[in-house]
Design a protein around this motif. Structure first.
Motif, short mmCIF file in Angstrom:
data_model
loop_
_atom_site.label_atom_id
_atom_site.label_comp_id
_atom_site.label_asym_id
_atom_site.label_seq_id
_atom_site.Cartn_x
_atom_site.Cartn_y
_atom_site.Cartn_z
N UNK A 1 50.29 40.22 44.40
CA UNK A 1 51.01 39.26 45.01
C UNK A 1 52.52 39.27 44.81
N UNK A 2 52.98 38.39 45.88
CA UNK A 2 54.50 38.32 45.47
C UNK A 2 54.79 36.75 45.05
N UNK A 3 55.10 36.86 43.97
CA UNK A 3 55.92 35.74 43.04
C UNK A 3 54.31 34.73 42.85
N UNK B 1 49.01 50.42 42.72
CA UNK B 1 48.71 49.67 43.80
C UNK B 1 49.69 50.08 44.98
N UNK B 2 49.30 49.89 46.06
CA UNK B 2 50.00 50.44 47.40
C UNK B 2 50.53 49.10 47.92
N UNK C 1 50.80 41.32 48.47
CA UNK C 1 51.95 42.14 48.71
C UNK C 1 51.24 43.55 48.78
N UNK C 2 50.07 43.55 48.32
CA UNK C 2 49.47 45.05 48.68
C UNK C 2 48.21 45.27 47.93
N UNK C 3 47.63 46.30 47.70
CA UNK C 3 45.98 46.47 47.36
C UNK C 3 46.27 47.34 46.13
N UNK C 4 45.49 46.95 45.07
CA UNK C 4 45.42 47.62 43.92
C UNK C 4 44.42 48.61 43.87
N UNK C 5 44.69 49.98 43.75
CA UNK C 5 44.01 51.11 44.02
C UNK C 5 43.26 51.57 42.84
#
Length: 252
Positions: free
Chosen positions: A77-79, A103-104, A86-90
């Motif tokens: 996440x962002x903040x 994460x990407x 914010x992106x995907x944890x791979x």
């Protein structure tokens, strides 16, 4: 050891644990839009007087990690803003050192900003959003720290300044009063959240924490009227249906 102490009476609901970035812990690549490193470290006493033990994230990873079948996976996440993924944890795993993640970052405007500010050093901190599983936590008097064997991990966030989700529950005369009240409240919350999604549970915890903070700062002698639909019933207790209407929890 004890499962609850007065020192930890304010750690209810959603919590945030800050982790500063350095070259050994977190790396980022603007070209591949990836972040990798450690979001938490095991075995040391942190600023919150916690000692995270290896295995404390394992249940969350198994149930909602990137390789799970869950719809509400642990997310970047962002903040700490659930509306700003914010992106995907791979990859998310525990090793002897701590909680390792990869994460990407998505190709979105906010993602571009995050990458640029990580690269410039404007952003240099990560924070995890989690909940203590109190029956698997114990206070160690010799180390003066909470031994944490399990938490519910919800998200990892890029942050500018670490957030503090602690609230204070006032008006109890003794630790025994607190422990009894906490047990009752935890039971009520668990019952209410039983069939909710993880996202809804998190929202409910935040609302409860916010309400408790507001109660702590209420001027003396000011007793707010109950919101419409929250009047006490004939048995003197607020109906669960009214509470759900107040929270306005919608399907995700």
């Amino acid at each position: 050891m004890e499962t609850m102490t007065n020192k930890y009476k304010d750690k209810m609901g959603m919590q945030y644990k800050l982790f500063s970035i350095n070259s050994k812990d977190v790396q980022y690549s603007p070209e591949s839009r990836t972040i990798s490193g450690y979001a938490a470290v095991f075995g040391n006493v942190d600023k919150a007087h916690d000692i995270l033990l290896k295995g404390c994230f394992s249940k969350s990873i198994n149930e909602r990690g990137p390789q799970s079948q869950a719809n509400d996976k642990i997310i970047l996440l962002w903040m700490h803003d659930m509306s700003e993924p914010l992106g995907f944890i791979t990859e998310l795993k525990e090793d002897d050192r701590g909680l390792y993640f990869e994460a990407r970052i998505d190709e979105i405007e906010l993602g571009d900003r995050a990458i640029k500010q990580l690269e410039s050093g404007t952003l240099n901190q990560f924070s995890i959003g989690y909940e203590y599983v109190w029956e698997n936590c114990e206070w160690d008097y010799e180390k003066e720290a909470l031994i944490v064997r399990e938490v519910k991990l919800y998200e990892i966030s890029v942050v500018s300044i670490g957030c503090n989700g602690e609230t204070e529950y006032l008006g109890l005369k003794s630790i025994e009063d607190y422990e009894n009240a906490y047990k009752d409240l935890s039971g009520e919350i668990s019952l209410l959240c039983k069939n909710m999604s993880t996202t809804k549970q998190q929202r409910l915890q935040k609302i409860i924490a916010k309400a408790m903070s507001l109660a702590s700062f209420r001027p003396d002698g000011v007793i707010p009227a109950p919101p419409k639909g929250m009047e006490a019933g004939s048995n003197g207790k607020t109906e669960e249906k009214s509470l759900c209407n107040l929270l306005k929890l919608k399907s995700v």
